[in-house]
Design an enzyme around this catalytic site. Structure first.
Site, PDB file in Angstrom:
ATOM      1  N   GLU A 160       7.679  -6.420 -10.680  1.00  0.00           N
ATOM      2  CA  GLU A 160       7.079  -7.778 -10.492  1.00  0.00           C
ATOM      3  C   GLU A 160       5.774  -7.968  -9.263  1.00  0.00           C
ATOM      4  O   GLU A 160       5.469  -7.216  -8.086  1.00  0.00           O
ATOM      5  CB  GLU A 160       8.400  -7.890  -9.367  1.00  0.00           C
ATOM      6  CG  GLU A 160       8.128  -9.447  -9.269  1.00  0.00           C
ATOM      7  CD  GLU A 160       9.172 -10.508  -9.289  1.00  0.00           C
ATOM      8  OE1 GLU A 160       9.751 -10.156 -10.385  1.00  0.00           O
ATOM      9  OE2 GLU A 160       8.346 -11.485  -8.999  1.00  0.00           O
TER      10      GLU A 160
ATOM     11  N   PHE B  53      -9.579 -13.349  -2.758  1.00  0.00           N
ATOM     12  CA  PHE B  53      -9.225 -12.129  -2.658  1.00  0.00           C
ATOM     13  C   PHE B  53     -10.459 -11.345  -2.071  1.00  0.00           C
ATOM     14  O   PHE B  53     -10.728 -10.247  -2.014  1.00  0.00           O
ATOM     15  CB  PHE B  53      -8.708 -10.817  -2.973  1.00  0.00           C
ATOM     16  CG  PHE B  53      -6.966 -10.589  -2.881  1.00  0.00           C
ATOM     17  CD1 PHE B  53      -7.068 -12.083  -3.127  1.00  0.00           C
ATOM     18  CD2 PHE B  53      -6.951  -9.610  -2.091  1.00  0.00           C
ATOM     19  CE1 PHE B  53      -5.363 -11.724  -3.360  1.00  0.00           C
ATOM     20  CE2 PHE B  53      -5.403  -9.672  -2.279  1.00  0.00           C
ATOM     21  CZ  PHE B  53      -4.474 -11.073  -2.382  1.00  0.00           C
ATOM     22  N   LEU B  54     -11.688 -11.804  -1.440  1.00  0.00           N
ATOM     23  CA  LEU B  54     -13.230 -11.867  -1.188  1.00  0.00           C
ATOM     24  C   LEU B  54     -12.978 -12.495   0.332  1.00  0.00           C
ATOM     25  O   LEU B  54     -14.005 -12.252   0.610  1.00  0.00           O
ATOM     26  CB  LEU B  54     -14.209 -12.718  -2.209  1.00  0.00           C
ATOM     27  CG  LEU B  54     -14.575 -11.623  -3.449  1.00  0.00           C
ATOM     28  CD1 LEU B  54     -15.695 -11.864  -3.905  1.00  0.00           C
ATOM     29  CD2 LEU B  54     -14.890  -9.935  -2.351  1.00  0.00           C
TER      30      LEU B  54
ATOM     31  N   CYS C   2       3.592  -4.123   0.655  1.00  0.00           N
ATOM     32  CA  CYS C   2       2.693  -3.554  -0.320  1.00  0.00           C
ATOM     33  C   CYS C   2       1.628  -2.875  -0.452  1.00  0.00           C
ATOM     34  O   CYS C   2       1.760  -1.368  -0.276  1.00  0.00           O
ATOM     35  CB  CYS C   2       2.897  -4.720  -1.181  1.00  0.00           C
ATOM     36  SG  CYS C   2       3.788  -5.065  -2.298  1.00  0.00           S
TER      37      CYS C   2
ATOM     38  N   LYS D  57       0.732   0.563   1.958  1.00  0.00           N
ATOM     39  CA  LYS D  57       1.735   1.695   0.766  1.00  0.00           C
ATOM     40  C   LYS D  57       1.758   1.708  -0.375  1.00  0.00           C
ATOM     41  O   LYS D  57       1.446   2.981  -0.767  1.00  0.00           O
ATOM     42  CB  LYS D  57       2.920   1.832   2.014  1.00  0.00           C
ATOM     43  CG  LYS D  57       3.876   0.689   0.798  1.00  0.00           C
ATOM     44  CD  LYS D  57       5.312   0.591   0.394  1.00  0.00           C
ATOM     45  CE  LYS D  57       6.233   0.121  -0.123  1.00  0.00           C
ATOM     46  NZ  LYS D  57       6.261   0.408  -1.583  1.00  0.00           N
TER      47      LYS D  57
ATOM     48  N   ARG E 124       5.004  -5.375   8.612  1.00  0.00           N
ATOM     49  CA  ARG E 124       4.773  -4.094   8.220  1.00  0.00           C
ATOM     50  C   ARG E 124       3.531  -4.356   7.816  1.00  0.00           C
ATOM     51  O   ARG E 124       2.288  -4.937   7.610  1.00  0.00           O
ATOM     52  CB  ARG E 124       5.868  -3.831   6.769  1.00  0.00           C
ATOM     53  CG  ARG E 124       7.045  -4.004   7.384  1.00  0.00           C
ATOM     54  CD  ARG E 124       7.528  -3.726   6.032  1.00  0.00           C
ATOM     55  NE  ARG E 124       7.901  -5.354   4.587  1.00  0.00           N
ATOM     56  CZ  ARG E 124       7.877  -5.309   4.168  1.00  0.00           C
ATOM     57  NH1 ARG E 124       8.199  -4.304   3.152  1.00  0.00           N
ATOM     58  NH2 ARG E 124       7.990  -6.507   3.061  1.00  0.00           N
TER      59      ARG E 124
HETATM   60  C1  UDX Z   1       0.845  -8.532  -2.568  1.00  0.00           C
HETATM   61  C2  UDX Z   1       0.502  -8.635  -3.912  1.00  0.00           C
HETATM   62  O1  UDX Z   1      -0.582 -10.104  -4.130  1.00  0.00           O
HETATM   63  C3  UDX Z   1       1.408  -8.927  -4.759  1.00  0.00           C
HETATM   64  O2  UDX Z   1       1.122  -9.045  -6.348  1.00  0.00           O
HETATM   65  C4  UDX Z   1       2.356  -8.059  -4.575  1.00  0.00           C
HETATM   66  O3  UDX Z   1       4.115  -7.773  -5.421  1.00  0.00           O
HETATM   67  C5  UDX Z   1       2.410  -7.441  -3.317  1.00  0.00           C
HETATM   68  O4  UDX Z   1       1.466  -7.341  -3.036  1.00  0.00           O
HETATM   69  P1  UDX Z   1       1.112 -10.045  -0.737  1.00  0.00           P
HETATM   70  O5  UDX Z   1       1.569  -8.110   0.106  1.00  0.00           O
HETATM   71  O6  UDX Z   1       2.438 -10.985  -0.598  1.00  0.00           O
HETATM   72  O7  UDX Z   1       1.285  -9.707  -1.848  1.00  0.00           O
HETATM   73  O8  UDX Z   1       0.390 -10.488   0.376  1.00  0.00           O
HETATM   74  P2  UDX Z   1      -1.134 -11.156  -0.440  1.00  0.00           P
HETATM   75  O9  UDX Z   1      -1.186 -12.601  -0.554  1.00  0.00           O
HETATM   76  O10 UDX Z   1      -1.631 -10.598  -1.394  1.00  0.00           O
HETATM   77  O11 UDX Z   1      -1.761 -10.517   1.051  1.00  0.00           O
HETATM   78  C6  UDX Z   1      -2.705  -8.813   1.265  1.00  0.00           C
HETATM   79  C7  UDX Z   1      -3.204  -8.614   2.323  1.00  0.00           C
HETATM   80  O12 UDX Z   1      -4.608  -9.595   2.276  1.00  0.00           O
HETATM   81  C8  UDX Z   1      -3.046  -9.712   3.884  1.00  0.00           C
HETATM   82  O13 UDX Z   1      -3.107  -9.480   4.901  1.00  0.00           O
HETATM   83  C9  UDX Z   1      -3.782 -10.967   3.641  1.00  0.00           C
HETATM   84  O14 UDX Z   1      -4.134 -11.172   4.304  1.00  0.00           O
HETATM   85  C10 UDX Z   1      -5.110  -9.780   2.881  1.00  0.00           C
HETATM   86  N1  UDX Z   1      -6.357 -10.453   2.549  1.00  0.00           N
HETATM   87  C11 UDX Z   1      -5.799 -10.979   0.691  1.00  0.00           C
HETATM   88  C12 UDX Z   1      -7.084 -10.306   2.843  1.00  0.00           C
HETATM   89  O15 UDX Z   1      -8.082 -10.106   4.255  1.00  0.00           O
HETATM   90  N2  UDX Z   1      -8.478 -10.999   2.193  1.00  0.00           N
HETATM   91  C13 UDX Z   1      -8.426 -11.667   1.360  1.00  0.00           C
HETATM   92  O16 UDX Z   1      -9.619 -12.096   0.569  1.00  0.00           O
HETATM   93  C14 UDX Z   1      -7.335 -11.871   0.880  1.00  0.00           C
END
Ligand code: UDX
Length: 436
Positions: free
Chosen positions: A149, A250-251, A261, A264, A330
């Protein structure tokens, strides 16, 4: 179809409601009485947009029921295992004990034609061991499939109902056919289906999270270089992101990734690869982790550079959750920075639109304040730790009249630099050269 979902945490509760929305009849099982009572009362035990409404709807339509006892009056055709796999307290590995104990309990109540589907994020190889354990307890070969998922917090239900793809890993055709029936409404819309073997299905999830973590740490590594060379990491991300092989998602550089997630999963991945004798293949993920931790330390260093000794210095942290629209703290970078500052002697006030109450009696060394203008009073440094939309509408002029010193560190690179500077603030943005 009759569906059973075991484990009603973030993943399981969302999945149960997504299944009900697809028209299935869902039984949710969890050993936690409080959680089950809460859900049966129509309340979601964590914040997630849209989930509360869907729960009330499903309860009133009687398409979902929740219980603590591992028994099914009517056998479910498909049982999803959605229990947590936290990081073990002793090390970096994933704790799969909840998966195996759920499997053992389930093996006693399923029928030979029940399909058991793992959704939890597990180290590769777990599914095979689980299948063997369950088959031994059940006394017949259990149909087990793996179906990772990819839901994100804040858009969990939406992600479950409109996934980018559905991945099904199975050892037999019967199990994958059943899963395709479960997801029929989604697949009929043309959602890509990727059918793979079980180890690949287990790996897909950690590989996706490792890739995302690497992308964030890459841009944060560029921010480190930008900070010592006078370059600007935000502009750099924009420039490289236009290349669609790289992409602009994601940049965003800042204080890094957190949550239940990404951190860990990369540690668990490294540990499992080492067990398999292939540790070198993913040893770069240790750097990904280290870069991420260094961004947190960087904010503490910046605070010390600006304020001198932190003892009794008044600092306000705006935002505590690991990302906006979530009350999940978390491995939250903002929370960890707040705690490090407090440990260094600062008087830290915390504000968050949603997470303060979720903290309960934890971290009492941090002063909680629900009203942002009260929180601002007398502060010598403000840090933006989580990019909640409401922080973007702060008026830097009015806000500036409340603080003692107009000094702010934008940990997420979301503030309008010119507007804050015009209002007399010294603004420090990670990875940027903003010339105050
Ligand atoms: C993530 C995955 O995206 C998802 O597919 C998986 O099922 C679970 O883990 P989530 O933990 O909800 O989801 O958060 P996500 O939106 O992916 O962000 C993760 C972390 O990265 C956040 O702390 C966010 O602030 C950080 N982030 C994200 C950045 O620092 N920069 C970015 O450009 C994008």
């Amino acid at each position: 179809m009759k569906i059973c979902v075991v484990g009603l945490g973030y993943l399981g509760a969302t999945h149960a409601l997504a299944m009900a929305k697809l028209g299935h009849e869902v039984l949710g099982l969890d050993l936690d009485t409080n959680r089950v009572d809460y859900l049966n009362a129509g309340k979601v035990p964590f914040h997630e947009p849209g989930l509360q409404e869907s729960l009330r709807e499903a309860l009133s339509e009687e398409s979902v029921t929740f219980q603590t006892s591992f028994e099914m009056t009517e056998p479910a055709a498909v049982v999803f295992i959605c229990v947590g796999t936290p990081q073990t307290s002793s090390g970096q590995t994933a704790d799969t004990s909840f998966v195996f104990s759920a499997g053992e309990s389930l093996a006693k109540i399923i029928l030979p034609d029940t399909v058991v589907v793992g959704k939890s994020t597990v180290p590769v190889g777990t599914a095979e061991a689980l299948r063997d354990q369950m088959s031994e307890v059940a006394g017949f070969p259990v149909h087990l499939a793996w179906n990772p998922e990819f839901l994100r917090e804040g858009t969990a239900l939406e992600d479950s109902l409109n996934p980018d793809r559905i991945v099904i890993g199975s050892w037999d055709d019967y199990s994958s056919q059943k899963l395709k029936e479960v997801y029929k409404p989604i697949l009929d819309r043309g959602t890509p289906l990727v059918e793979v073997d079980v180890p690949t299905a287990e790996l897909v999830k950690v590989a996706a999270n490792a890739f995302l973590a690497t992308k964030v740490s890459f841009i944060n590594a560029m921010a480190e270089i930008a900070e010592v060379s006078g370059a600007d990491a935000v502009d750099l991300a924009k420039a490289i992101g236009y290349d669609d092989r790289i992409g602009n998602k994601f940049l965003r550089n800042g204080i890094g990734f957190g949550g239940g997630c990404l951190p860990k999963d990369i540690r668990g991945f490294v540990a499992r690869a080492e067990e398999l004798g292939a540790g070198e293949a993913v040893s770069f993920l240790k750097d990904v982790d280290a870069i991420n931790q260094r961004r947190r330390a960087r904010v503490v260093t910046l605070a010390e550079q600006e304020l001198g000794r932190l003892n009794d210095k008044k600092i306000l942290m705006l935002g505590l959750s690991f990302k906006p629209d979530s009350d999940d703290m978390r491995d939250s970078p903002a929370l960890e920075i707040a705690l490090q500052l407090a440990k260094a002697g600062a008087e830290v006030t915390i504000h968050d639109p949603m997470s303060l109450d979720a903290m309960g009696d934890k971290h009492l060394e941090l002063r909680r304040e629900h009203d942002i203008s009260v929180a601002a009073k007398g502060q010598e440094l403000v840090i933006l730790g989580t990019e909640w939309a409401e922080y973007n509408s702060i008026d830097p002029v009015k806000f500036g009249a409340q603080v003692k010193t107009r000094l702010i560190i934008d940990g997420r690179n979301v503030l309008d630099v010119a507007a804050w500077q015009t209002a007399g603030w010294r603004l420090i943005a990670l990875g940027r050269n903003v010339h105050n």
